[in-house]
Write an enzyme that holds these catalytic residues in place. Structure first.
Site, PDB file in Angstrom:
ATOM      1  N   GLN A   1      76.032 104.792 -55.927  1.00  0.00           N
ATOM      2  CA  GLN A   1      75.428 104.062 -57.043  1.00  0.00           C
ATOM      3  C   GLN A   1      76.499 103.637 -58.040  1.00  0.00           C
ATOM      4  O   GLN A   1      76.838 104.376 -58.965  1.00  0.00           O
ATOM      5  CB  GLN A   1      74.356 104.911 -57.729  1.00  0.00           C
ATOM      6  N   PHE A   2      77.023 102.437 -57.849  1.00  0.00           N
ATOM      7  CA  PHE A   2      78.090 101.943 -58.724  1.00  0.00           C
ATOM      8  C   PHE A   2      77.629 101.793 -60.160  1.00  0.00           C
ATOM      9  O   PHE A   2      78.430 101.819 -61.089  1.00  0.00           O
ATOM     10  CB  PHE A   2      78.673 100.628 -58.188  1.00  0.00           C
ATOM     11  N   THR A   3      76.313 101.677 -60.392  1.00  0.00           N
ATOM     12  CA  THR A   3      75.814 101.483 -61.751  1.00  0.00           C
ATOM     13  C   THR A   3      76.030 102.701 -62.642  1.00  0.00           C
ATOM     14  O   THR A   3      75.842 102.605 -63.854  1.00  0.00           O
ATOM     15  CB  THR A   3      74.318 101.089 -61.748  1.00  0.00           C
TER      16      THR A   3
END
Length: 149
Positions: free
Chosen positions: A78-80
Protein backbone atom coordinates in the site's frame (compact mmCIF):
# COMPACT_ATOMS: atom_id res chain seq x y z
CA UNK A 1 9.03 1.52 5.81
CA UNK A 2 5.62 1.50 7.39
CA UNK A 3 3.42 -1.40 8.47
CA UNK A 4 -0.18 -0.86 9.50
CA UNK A 5 -1.01 -4.01 11.44
CA UNK A 6 -4.56 -5.02 12.23
CA UNK A 7 -5.39 -7.94 14.48
CA UNK A 8 -8.23 -9.70 12.69
CA UNK A 9 -10.71 -12.52 13.19
CA UNK A 10 -10.58 -12.99 9.42
CA UNK A 11 -9.51 -11.03 6.36
CA UNK A 12 -9.41 -11.49 2.62
CA UNK A 13 -8.20 -9.68 -0.46
CA UNK A 14 -10.01 -9.88 -3.78
CA UNK A 15 -8.93 -8.80 -7.24
CA UNK A 16 -11.61 -8.57 -9.94
CA UNK A 17 -14.00 -10.39 -7.57
CA UNK A 18 -11.60 -13.34 -7.24
CA UNK A 19 -10.19 -14.09 -3.80
CA UNK A 20 -6.40 -13.73 -3.98
CA UNK A 21 -5.65 -14.39 -0.31
CA UNK A 22 -7.53 -15.05 2.92
CA UNK A 23 -6.79 -15.78 6.56
CA UNK A 24 -8.73 -16.53 9.68
CA UNK A 25 -7.30 -15.38 13.02
CA UNK A 26 -4.13 -13.41 12.47
CA UNK A 27 -2.68 -10.14 11.27
CA UNK A 28 -3.59 -8.10 8.22
CA UNK A 29 -0.52 -6.02 7.38
CA UNK A 30 -0.49 -3.09 4.97
CA UNK A 31 3.09 -2.39 3.83
CA UNK A 32 4.33 0.98 2.63
CA UNK A 33 7.84 1.26 1.21
CA UNK A 34 9.87 4.44 0.75
CA UNK A 35 12.81 5.05 -1.58
CA UNK A 36 15.20 4.94 1.40
CA UNK A 37 14.16 1.45 2.54
CA UNK A 38 16.49 -1.55 2.35
CA UNK A 39 16.47 -5.29 3.02
CA UNK A 40 18.14 -4.58 6.38
CA UNK A 41 15.22 -2.34 7.36
CA UNK A 42 12.76 -4.96 6.10
CA UNK A 43 14.45 -7.61 8.26
CA UNK A 44 14.03 -5.46 11.37
CA UNK A 45 10.40 -4.72 10.54
CA UNK A 46 9.55 -8.39 9.94
CA UNK A 47 11.32 -9.41 13.16
CA UNK A 48 9.24 -6.86 15.08
CA UNK A 49 6.04 -7.93 13.29
CA UNK A 50 6.33 -11.65 14.00
CA UNK A 51 7.36 -11.03 17.61
CA UNK A 52 4.53 -8.67 18.52
CA UNK A 53 2.64 -9.98 21.52
CA UNK A 54 -0.78 -8.52 20.74
CA UNK A 55 -3.09 -11.48 21.22
CA UNK A 56 -4.89 -12.10 24.48
CA UNK A 57 -3.83 -14.83 26.89
CA UNK A 58 -6.22 -16.71 29.20
CA UNK A 59 -6.24 -13.70 31.54
CA UNK A 60 -7.29 -11.30 28.78
CA UNK A 61 -3.88 -9.59 28.64
CA UNK A 62 -2.22 -8.91 25.28
CA UNK A 63 0.66 -11.24 25.91
CA UNK A 64 0.75 -13.79 23.07
CA UNK A 65 2.41 -13.64 19.66
CA UNK A 66 1.03 -14.79 16.32
CA UNK A 67 2.73 -18.20 16.37
CA UNK A 68 1.45 -19.01 19.86
CA UNK A 69 -2.17 -18.44 18.80
CA UNK A 70 -1.72 -20.37 15.51
CA UNK A 71 -2.52 -17.24 13.53
CA UNK A 72 -1.46 -16.25 10.05
CA UNK A 73 -0.49 -13.23 7.97
CA UNK A 74 -2.11 -11.43 5.06
CA UNK A 75 0.36 -8.93 3.58
CA UNK A 76 -0.88 -6.13 1.28
CA UNK A 77 1.30 -3.55 -0.48
CA UNK A 78 0.00 0.00 0.00
CA UNK A 79 2.03 2.93 -1.31
CA UNK A 80 -0.57 5.35 0.07
CA UNK A 81 0.97 4.88 3.52
CA UNK A 82 3.47 7.47 2.31
CA UNK A 83 0.85 10.05 1.39
CA UNK A 84 1.91 13.58 2.27
CA UNK A 85 -1.13 15.75 3.00
CA UNK A 86 0.66 18.80 4.39
CA UNK A 87 -0.12 21.09 1.45
CA UNK A 88 -3.50 21.38 -0.19
CA UNK A 89 -6.11 18.66 -0.39
CA UNK A 90 -4.50 16.34 -2.90
CA UNK A 91 -1.99 13.93 -1.35
CA UNK A 92 1.52 13.75 -2.72
CA UNK A 93 3.19 10.35 -2.98
CA UNK A 94 6.75 11.44 -3.76
CA UNK A 95 8.01 9.82 -0.53
CA UNK A 96 6.81 6.39 -1.68
CA UNK A 97 9.39 4.08 -3.21
CA UNK A 98 9.55 3.63 -6.97
CA UNK A 99 7.39 0.73 -8.17
CA UNK A 100 10.47 -1.34 -9.05
CA UNK A 101 12.09 -0.90 -5.65
CA UNK A 102 8.83 -1.32 -3.75
CA UNK A 103 7.93 -4.53 -5.62
CA UNK A 104 11.38 -6.01 -4.92
CA UNK A 105 11.16 -5.19 -1.20
CA UNK A 106 7.52 -6.32 -0.97
CA UNK A 107 8.53 -9.71 -2.41
CA UNK A 108 11.48 -9.82 0.00
CA UNK A 109 9.16 -9.11 2.95
CA UNK A 110 6.85 -11.91 1.81
CA UNK A 111 9.79 -14.32 1.61
CA UNK A 112 10.95 -13.35 5.11
CA UNK A 113 7.44 -13.71 6.55
CA UNK A 114 7.08 -17.15 4.95
CA UNK A 115 10.16 -18.32 6.85
CA UNK A 116 8.04 -17.91 10.00
CA UNK A 117 4.58 -18.52 8.55
CA UNK A 118 4.77 -20.65 5.37
CA UNK A 119 1.11 -20.03 4.51
CA UNK A 120 1.45 -16.23 4.50
CA UNK A 121 -1.19 -14.84 2.16
CA UNK A 122 -0.77 -11.80 -0.06
CA UNK A 123 -2.37 -9.33 -2.36
CA UNK A 124 -1.05 -8.48 -5.82
CA UNK A 125 1.44 -5.65 -6.01
CA UNK A 126 0.00 -2.67 -7.88
CA UNK A 127 -3.43 -4.23 -8.39
CA UNK A 128 -6.80 -2.68 -7.62
CA UNK A 129 -7.64 -4.77 -4.55
CA UNK A 130 -10.69 -4.98 -2.34
CA UNK A 131 -9.95 -5.84 1.28
CA UNK A 132 -12.53 -7.14 3.72
CA UNK A 133 -11.86 -7.87 7.36
CA UNK A 134 -13.26 -8.21 10.81
CA UNK A 135 -10.93 -6.30 13.09
CA UNK A 136 -10.45 -8.04 16.43
CA UNK A 137 -10.58 -5.49 19.21
CA UNK A 138 -10.26 -3.29 17.22
CA UNK A 139 -6.52 -3.54 17.52
CA UNK A 140 -4.42 -1.58 15.01
CA UNK A 141 -0.74 -0.70 15.28
CA UNK A 142 1.52 1.46 13.12
CA UNK A 143 5.16 0.34 12.86
CA UNK A 144 7.41 2.96 11.30
CA UNK A 145 11.02 2.06 10.56
CA UNK A 146 12.03 5.61 11.51
CA UNK A 147 10.98 4.75 15.05
CA UNK A 148 12.25 1.18 15.42
CA UNK A 149 15.39 0.94 13.25
Amino acid sequence: MRFVIQRVKHARVSIHQEIAGAIEKGLLVFVGISEQDTEKIADKMVKKLVGLRIFEDESGKTNLDLKTVNGNLLIISQFTLYADCKKGNRPSFIQAGSPEKAKRLYDYILDQCRKHFPDTQQGEFGADMQISLTNDGPFTILLDSDEIC
